[in-house]
Design an enzyme around this catalytic site. Structure first.
Site, PDB file in Angstrom:
ATOM      1  N   ASN A  11       0.865  -1.180   0.000  1.00 37.42           N
ATOM      2  CA  ASN A  11       0.000   0.000   0.000  1.00 37.42           C
ATOM      3  C   ASN A  11       0.905   1.234   0.000  1.00 37.42           C
ATOM      4  O   ASN A  11       1.507   1.559   1.012  1.00 37.42           O
ATOM      5  CB  ASN A  11      -0.894  -0.035   1.250  1.00 37.42           C
ATOM      6  CG  ASN A  11      -1.765   1.204   1.371  1.00 37.42           C
ATOM      7  OD1 ASN A  11      -1.799   2.041   0.474  1.00 37.42           O
ATOM      8  ND2 ASN A  11      -2.478   1.308   2.489  1.00 37.42           N
ATOM      9  N   TRP A  12       0.972   1.899  -1.140  1.00 34.49           N
ATOM     10  CA  TRP A  12       1.882   3.051  -1.264  1.00 34.49           C
ATOM     11  C   TRP A  12       1.334   4.285  -0.550  1.00 34.49           C
ATOM     12  O   TRP A  12       2.048   5.278  -0.423  1.00 34.49           O
ATOM     13  CB  TRP A  12       2.106   3.403  -2.739  1.00 34.49           C
ATOM     14  CG  TRP A  12       2.835   2.368  -3.541  1.00 34.49           C
ATOM     15  CD1 TRP A  12       3.187   1.097  -3.152  1.00 34.49           C
ATOM     16  CD2 TRP A  12       3.303   2.510  -4.887  1.00 34.49           C
ATOM     17  NE1 TRP A  12       3.818   0.453  -4.172  1.00 34.49           N
ATOM     18  CE2 TRP A  12       3.913   1.293  -5.247  1.00 34.49           C
ATOM     19  CE3 TRP A  12       3.250   3.549  -5.823  1.00 34.49           C
ATOM     20  CZ2 TRP A  12       4.474   1.093  -6.513  1.00 34.49           C
ATOM     21  CZ3 TRP A  12       3.803   3.345  -7.076  1.00 34.49           C
ATOM     22  CH2 TRP A  12       4.418   2.129  -7.418  1.00 34.49           C
ATOM     23  N   LYS A  13       0.055   4.232  -0.177  1.00 31.62           N
ATOM     24  CA  LYS A  13      -0.599   5.403   0.437  1.00 31.62           C
ATOM     25  C   LYS A  13      -0.387   6.610  -0.485  1.00 31.62           C
ATOM     26  O   LYS A  13      -0.379   6.448  -1.700  1.00 31.62           O
ATOM     27  CB  LYS A  13      -0.086   5.618   1.857  1.00 31.62           C
ATOM     28  CG  LYS A  13      -0.225   4.319   2.673  1.00 31.62           C
ATOM     29  CD  LYS A  13      -0.048   4.472   4.137  1.00 31.62           C
ATOM     30  CE  LYS A  13      -0.227   3.103   4.804  1.00 31.62           C
ATOM     31  NZ  LYS A  13      -0.107   3.154   6.260  1.00 31.62           N
ATOM     32  N   HIS A  97      -9.574   1.019   5.048  1.00 33.50           N
ATOM     33  CA  HIS A  97      -8.285   1.188   5.733  1.00 33.50           C
ATOM     34  C   HIS A  97      -8.477   2.109   6.943  1.00 33.50           C
ATOM     35  O   HIS A  97      -9.266   3.048   6.894  1.00 33.50           O
ATOM     36  CB  HIS A  97      -7.258   1.782   4.763  1.00 33.50           C
ATOM     37  CG  HIS A  97      -5.868   1.730   5.297  1.00 33.50           C
ATOM     38  ND1 HIS A  97      -5.386   2.664   6.195  1.00 33.50           N
ATOM     39  CD2 HIS A  97      -4.870   0.842   5.099  1.00 33.50           C
ATOM     40  CE1 HIS A  97      -4.141   2.348   6.516  1.00 33.50           C
ATOM     41  NE2 HIS A  97      -3.801   1.245   5.862  1.00 33.50           N
ATOM     42  N   GLU A  99      -6.789   4.469   8.025  1.00 33.67           N
ATOM     43  CA  GLU A  99      -6.577   5.902   7.752  1.00 33.67           C
ATOM     44  C   GLU A  99      -7.833   6.520   7.158  1.00 33.67           C
ATOM     45  O   GLU A  99      -8.143   7.677   7.421  1.00 33.67           O
ATOM     46  CB  GLU A  99      -5.350   6.081   6.838  1.00 33.67           C
ATOM     47  CG  GLU A  99      -4.061   5.881   7.629  1.00 33.67           C
ATOM     48  CD  GLU A  99      -2.876   5.402   6.817  1.00 33.67           C
ATOM     49  OE1 GLU A  99      -2.907   5.458   5.581  1.00 33.67           O
ATOM     50  OE2 GLU A  99      -1.899   4.938   7.457  1.00 33.67           O
ATOM     51  N   GLU A 169      -5.106  -5.019  10.687  1.00 37.83           N
ATOM     52  CA  GLU A 169      -4.079  -3.985  10.842  1.00 37.83           C
ATOM     53  C   GLU A 169      -4.335  -3.230  12.142  1.00 37.83           C
ATOM     54  O   GLU A 169      -5.150  -2.299  12.164  1.00 37.83           O
ATOM     55  CB  GLU A 169      -4.142  -2.997   9.670  1.00 37.83           C
ATOM     56  CG  GLU A 169      -3.865  -3.605   8.319  1.00 37.83           C
ATOM     57  CD  GLU A 169      -3.300  -2.572   7.343  1.00 37.83           C
ATOM     58  OE1 GLU A 169      -2.240  -2.852   6.773  1.00 37.83           O
ATOM     59  OE2 GLU A 169      -3.893  -1.495   7.177  1.00 37.83           O
ATOM     60  N   GLY A 175       2.696   2.357  10.604  1.00 37.47           N
ATOM     61  CA  GLY A 175       3.604   3.487  10.408  1.00 37.47           C
ATOM     62  C   GLY A 175       4.374   3.883  11.656  1.00 37.47           C
ATOM     63  O   GLY A 175       4.995   4.937  11.703  1.00 37.47           O
ATOM     64  N   SER A 214       3.741  -2.129  10.210  1.00 42.26           N
ATOM     65  CA  SER A 214       5.198  -2.154  10.374  1.00 42.26           C
ATOM     66  C   SER A 214       5.828  -3.486   9.946  1.00 42.26           C
ATOM     67  O   SER A 214       6.784  -3.954  10.565  1.00 42.26           O
ATOM     68  CB  SER A 214       5.590  -1.793  11.813  1.00 42.26           C
ATOM     69  OG  SER A 214       5.142  -0.484  12.123  1.00 42.26           O
ATOM     70  N   GLY A 235       2.964  -1.242   4.232  1.00 42.32           N
ATOM     71  CA  GLY A 235       2.960   0.184   3.918  1.00 42.32           C
ATOM     72  C   GLY A 235       4.370   0.661   3.610  1.00 42.32           C
ATOM     73  O   GLY A 235       4.896   0.433   2.523  1.00 42.32           O
ATOM     74  N   GLY A 236       4.998   1.300   4.597  1.00 32.82           N
ATOM     75  CA  GLY A 236       6.311   1.936   4.419  1.00 32.82           C
ATOM     76  C   GLY A 236       7.339   1.082   3.689  1.00 32.82           C
ATOM     77  O   GLY A 236       7.993   1.561   2.754  1.00 32.82           O
TER      78      GLY A 236
HETATM   79  P1  13P Z   1       3.143   0.356   7.611  1.00 32.63           P
HETATM   80  O1  13P Z   1       3.666  -0.922   7.015  1.00 32.63           O
HETATM   81  O2  13P Z   1       3.857   1.579   7.111  1.00 32.63           O
HETATM   82  O3  13P Z   1       3.048   0.279   9.088  1.00 32.63           O
HETATM   83  O4  13P Z   1       1.633   0.530   7.063  1.00 32.63           O
HETATM   84  C1  13P Z   1       0.752  -0.533   7.176  1.00 32.63           C
HETATM   85  C2  13P Z   1      -0.476  -0.201   6.412  1.00 32.63           C
HETATM   86  O5  13P Z   1      -1.229   0.667   6.787  1.00 32.63           O
HETATM   87  C3  13P Z   1      -0.730  -0.956   5.174  1.00 32.63           C
HETATM   88  O6  13P Z   1      -2.015  -0.726   4.699  1.00 32.63           O
END
Ligand code: 13P
Length: 255
Positions: A11-13, A97, A99, A169, A175, A214, A235-236
């Site tokens: 997920n590149w956000k 998600h 967020e 999640e 993050g 993470s 994510g990251g």
């Molecule tokens: P991180 O891997 O950056 O913690 O993000 C997880 C995430 O929200 C994937 O959708």
């Protein structure tokens, strides 16, 4: 759902430009080769989806969106629909998600409409659930996750149930670099599977469950060792094609 044991989705956000996407996918394709040994999905922002689909055509990398609206067409300024994503060549879509839930006030009822619209349009929804730190500390994890599952996934018909993917999640692990203990993630994953079976019986048996929060090359294996975890939503670490490919390779060795 997939013919692989594990699914690894990135997920590149809200990250990425056209030139970065070209460079990223070029590198990822080279690192993975023709048979990555796991189902691989990248989820760039809307502006990069067409380019990502075009660059991954003929490769084993699939493309997903990070969100969508539930109506097919209409006066919904700023929104993007499931038929539009399908038309582009997307195969997956992340829905609900944390967020979106936290920053944009998305509710379970809306997540449910999106899940139904995705399925109707032949997209595979990756439905996210997870508790906040406060909820975990108050011992509310199962209650919160149960409410999200019930609110987001009730009323699916027939074989629709077999086409969803659920991502656990925990919000406090996203993050933050503070990943969940694998045993704790397994506990919630087992709870989610039990509740899905209570809702949908045998039809829920094949649902894949991803862990997200993470995830990095150093800890992916500890999650994939858990019996109720079939992959990861990253994510990251997915922003670096080398780190993302390392995660996929570790999954592939187990699969
Ligand atoms: P991180 O891997 O950056 O913690 O993000 C997880 C995430 O929200 C994937 O959708």
């Amino acid at each position: 759902m997939t013919c692989f044991r594990y699914l690894i989705a990135g997920n590149w956000k809200m990250h990425g430009t056209l030139s970065q996407t070209r460079e990223y996918l070029d590198t990822l394709k080279k690192l993975l080769g023709e048979d990555p040994g796991a189902e691989v999905v990248v989820c760039p922002p809307f502006t990069l989806l067409a380019e990502a689909v075009s660059l991954t055509r003929g490769s084993p990398i699939h493309v997903g969106a990070q969100d969508m609206f539930w109506e097919d067409w209409g006066p919904y300024t700023g929104e993007v629909s499931a038929p539009m994503l399908k038309d582009l060549g997307c195969r997956y879509v992340i829905v609900g998600h944390s967020e979106r839930r936290q920053l944009f006030g998305e509710k379970d009822r809306e997540v449910r409409e999106k899940v139904k619209a995705a399925l109707k349009n032949d997209l595979i929804p990756i439905v996210c659930v997870g508790e906040t730190l406060e909820q975990r500390e108050q011992g509310l994890t199962e209650r919160v996750v149960y409410q999200q599952l019930e609110g987001s996934l009730e009323g699916l018909e027939g074989e629709e149930v077999q086409r969803i993917i659920v991502a656990y999640e925990p919000v406090w692990a996203i993050g933050t670099g503070r990943n969940a203990e694998p045993g704790d993630a397994q506990e919630v994953a087992a709870f989610i599977k039990k509740e899905l079976q209570a809702m949908y019986g045998e039809r829920a048996l094949g649902i894949s469950l991803l862990y997200g929060g993470s995830v990095k090359p150093e800890n992916i294996e500890s999650y994939l060792e858990q019996p109720d975890i079939q992959g990861a939503l990253v994510g990251g670490a997915s922003l670096d094609p080398h780190a993302f490919a390392s995660i996929i390779k570790i999954a592939s060795k187990r699969g």
